[in-house]
Design a protein around this motif. Sequence first.
Motif, PDB file in Angstrom:
ATOM      1  N   ALA A   1      -4.107  -4.720  -8.807  1.00  0.00           N
ATOM      2  CA  ALA A   1      -3.837  -3.395  -8.257  1.00  0.00           C
ATOM      3  C   ALA A   1      -5.149  -2.647  -8.120  1.00  0.00           C
ATOM      4  O   ALA A   1      -6.011  -2.709  -9.002  1.00  0.00           O
ATOM      5  CB  ALA A   1      -2.884  -2.623  -9.168  1.00  0.00           C
ATOM      6  N   ASP A   2      -5.292  -1.945  -7.003  1.00  0.00           N
ATOM      7  CA  ASP A   2      -6.519  -1.205  -6.702  1.00  0.00           C
ATOM      8  C   ASP A   2      -6.136   0.241  -6.404  1.00  0.00           C
ATOM      9  O   ASP A   2      -5.357   0.499  -5.482  1.00  0.00           O
ATOM     10  CB  ASP A   2      -7.218  -1.851  -5.506  1.00  0.00           C
ATOM     11  N   TRP A   3      -6.639   1.157  -7.215  1.00  0.00           N
ATOM     12  CA  TRP A   3      -6.388   2.578  -6.976  1.00  0.00           C
ATOM     13  C   TRP A   3      -7.711   3.279  -6.723  1.00  0.00           C
ATOM     14  O   TRP A   3      -8.680   3.076  -7.476  1.00  0.00           O
ATOM     15  CB  TRP A   3      -5.692   3.215  -8.182  1.00  0.00           C
TER      16      TRP A   3
ATOM     17  N   ASP B   1      -9.562   7.083  -5.272  1.00  0.00           N
ATOM     18  CA  ASP B   1      -9.431   8.479  -4.887  1.00  0.00           C
ATOM     19  C   ASP B   1     -10.693   8.862  -4.115  1.00  0.00           C
ATOM     20  O   ASP B   1     -11.752   9.054  -4.709  1.00  0.00           O
ATOM     21  CB  ASP B   1      -9.274   9.364  -6.113  1.00  0.00           C
TER      22      ASP B   1
ATOM     23  N   ASP C   1      -5.105   6.339  -2.974  1.00  0.00           N
ATOM     24  CA  ASP C   1      -4.580   5.146  -2.327  1.00  0.00           C
ATOM     25  C   ASP C   1      -4.354   4.053  -3.361  1.00  0.00           C
ATOM     26  O   ASP C   1      -5.279   3.633  -4.052  1.00  0.00           O
ATOM     27  CB  ASP C   1      -5.557   4.642  -1.261  1.00  0.00           C
ATOM     28  N   LEU C   2      -3.109   3.568  -3.461  1.00  0.00           N
ATOM     29  CA  LEU C   2      -2.762   2.480  -4.360  1.00  0.00           C
ATOM     30  C   LEU C   2      -2.449   1.247  -3.531  1.00  0.00           C
ATOM     31  O   LEU C   2      -1.640   1.300  -2.608  1.00  0.00           O
ATOM     32  CB  LEU C   2      -1.553   2.842  -5.222  1.00  0.00           C
ATOM     33  N   LYS C   3      -3.112   0.142  -3.843  1.00  0.00           N
ATOM     34  CA  LYS C   3      -2.880  -1.117  -3.148  1.00  0.00           C
ATOM     35  C   LYS C   3      -2.681  -2.214  -4.180  1.00  0.00           C
ATOM     36  O   LYS C   3      -3.370  -2.237  -5.200  1.00  0.00           O
ATOM     37  CB  LYS C   3      -4.057  -1.472  -2.244  1.00  0.00           C
TER      38      LYS C   3
ATOM     39  N   LYS D   1       0.837  -1.199   0.000  1.00  0.00           N
ATOM     40  CA  LYS D   1       0.000   0.000   0.000  1.00  0.00           C
ATOM     41  C   LYS D   1       0.868   1.245   0.000  1.00  0.00           C
ATOM     42  O   LYS D   1       1.877   1.318   0.703  1.00  0.00           O
ATOM     43  CB  LYS D   1      -0.902   0.004   1.242  1.00  0.00           C
TER      44      LYS D   1
ATOM     45  N   ARG E   1      -9.452  -1.007 -10.781  1.00  0.00           N
ATOM     46  CA  ARG E   1      -8.766  -2.258 -10.483  1.00  0.00           C
ATOM     47  C   ARG E   1      -8.303  -2.902 -11.782  1.00  0.00           C
ATOM     48  O   ARG E   1      -9.018  -2.880 -12.775  1.00  0.00           O
ATOM     49  CB  ARG E   1      -9.690  -3.235  -9.762  1.00  0.00           C
TER      50      ARG E   1
END
Length: 564
Positions: free
Chosen positions: A209-211, A213, A181-183, A175, A221
């Motif tokens: 990957a999950d971004w 805002d 937030d980028l996970k 993270k 995703r």
Amino acid sequence: MMIGCSLSKNKPILKTDRGNSVNFTEGIKAFQNGDLERARLIFNKIIDTKTDPSGLEEAQWYLAQIAEKQGKLNEAVQQYMLFSKNFPSSRHIPEVKERLAALTKAPTPSDGPSVNTQGPPTQQVLLPMRRQETAPYGKLSGALTTEYLYDTQTSPKPTVPVQNRLNEYLDMRWKKSMGGDLKIYFSGMYTHDFLIPDNSNYRLKKLFADWSDPRSLIDLRIGRQPASGNTLFSRFDGLAFGLRPFSTLGLTASVGFPVDPFDRNKIQIQHDRLFYETYLSVYDLYHLGGKIYYTQEFNNGFSTRNAVGLNGYWLNDSVNISSIVDYDLGFKKINDKLLGLEYHYSIASYVAAVEYRRNPFLDYDTALLAPSLAVATPPITSLDVLRETMTRSDIKTLALDNTTNSLEGRLGITIDFTKVWHADLRYAHANNQSIVFNDGKVNKKGDRYSVFISERNGLHWSEIWTLLYLFQPSTDYQTTTVTSSFSKYWGPETQTSLRCRWERFEIKTSATQSTRLIPGFTLIYTFRGGISVGLDADYDMDKNSTTNDTVKTVQTRTSVTIPF
């Protein structure tokens, strides 16, 4: 042990609402699709009724995240604090501490009022989402679990091992805050079979990957991710985009390649299948919620499913009405129709539902289930081969012939006698079709009766006790199942449970009967650093009337989980 959503024994701070389902998967799906209000209701209901500690832990974790995403930051802080107290050894604790630090940070004059962490909120306080202070390269967290299973058949003689397997599970999340937030999530497993080495395999479960805002309410995703909204019931490789322009409306679009979750050694993207879908979600608009969707799937460019549908609900403090409709545009037929009602009054909840459903949903791939294709020379096992010998119209007819219908009605009542004692009684009746090779479609009937009783901290020798009785008579067979479990927590480190399961299965056409008795126990110990070790053991005694032999098997499972 703390139960439910209260910070004080006598004065609950957070109200526990009743939802319309205790299905954990449904709650996760609602959370992933942005239907936060429905997810909140489901997870609160799970905390009301569920006795499995891991289920309680995850439900509490999701409730905290939901409160934060909804902007209810006072409530989010209380939920995170409650989680820390109830589950001090959880793998989520590092992130819980991060979120508490971010949400309770002393405000600057421009920040507005601070978050109250000492009592129930007197008003909703909305604070701007603060960017977390993280390491320059982000933060990595997760858990590694090693599991060893060894089963031995002790009777009849000679003694033989029937399972000897080592499983490795790795779950990781990286993270970092970077304009949002980028996970990055990773979940995979490796299995080594000592008895049959050819059965050893590895499986990539998730890698995406999950971004997001929070300010613009955009989610993106990409990669191998969990199931999409309505069409897929497994993972997929692809892209999902979500936009919530208004507090009551959200738009989601997904495109990708479906992934069979049981495939082994399949890490590459499978380009022979493709799907896309979009759905409009409604969140608590005059007590209405749900989504309207459109979806289409392809097999090597051949459209196999093309459908529209609705999954909606209307709810208030005491009534919840839910509905499902799935209509296939290619076949011009209904796949699923469901109408459900849940009514809460005093200490009881009354539920009723009726559902018409096709099994499986209409799909041109369903044609491959035809018994005639299995006995063909050579057998036809792919849609590509079938298309070489049949027209679309013929394949459509074959798919219809191999899709069966079911009509089921369900009734139930849930009663909370006290804060300790809980009971759930259910009845269902179903008229089902099944396909018999020589007779075609045959109608069959079945009933299901169940009684579930549980208590928490009501007995001196057990903190959680459950009892389930399930009786299912049908046209061809009859089953009876009785299960019970007792769980005890010896401080925050040690958990023990005893369980016993009794099953009886009878095939009416042949008067064949089998009976199983399976006592067992679980022991889990958690060290200070969060490392936990577990031991499960069962003694399975299975007796079949055709042989009069009792097969006895000792089943063991040892595990070690290391969080990081």
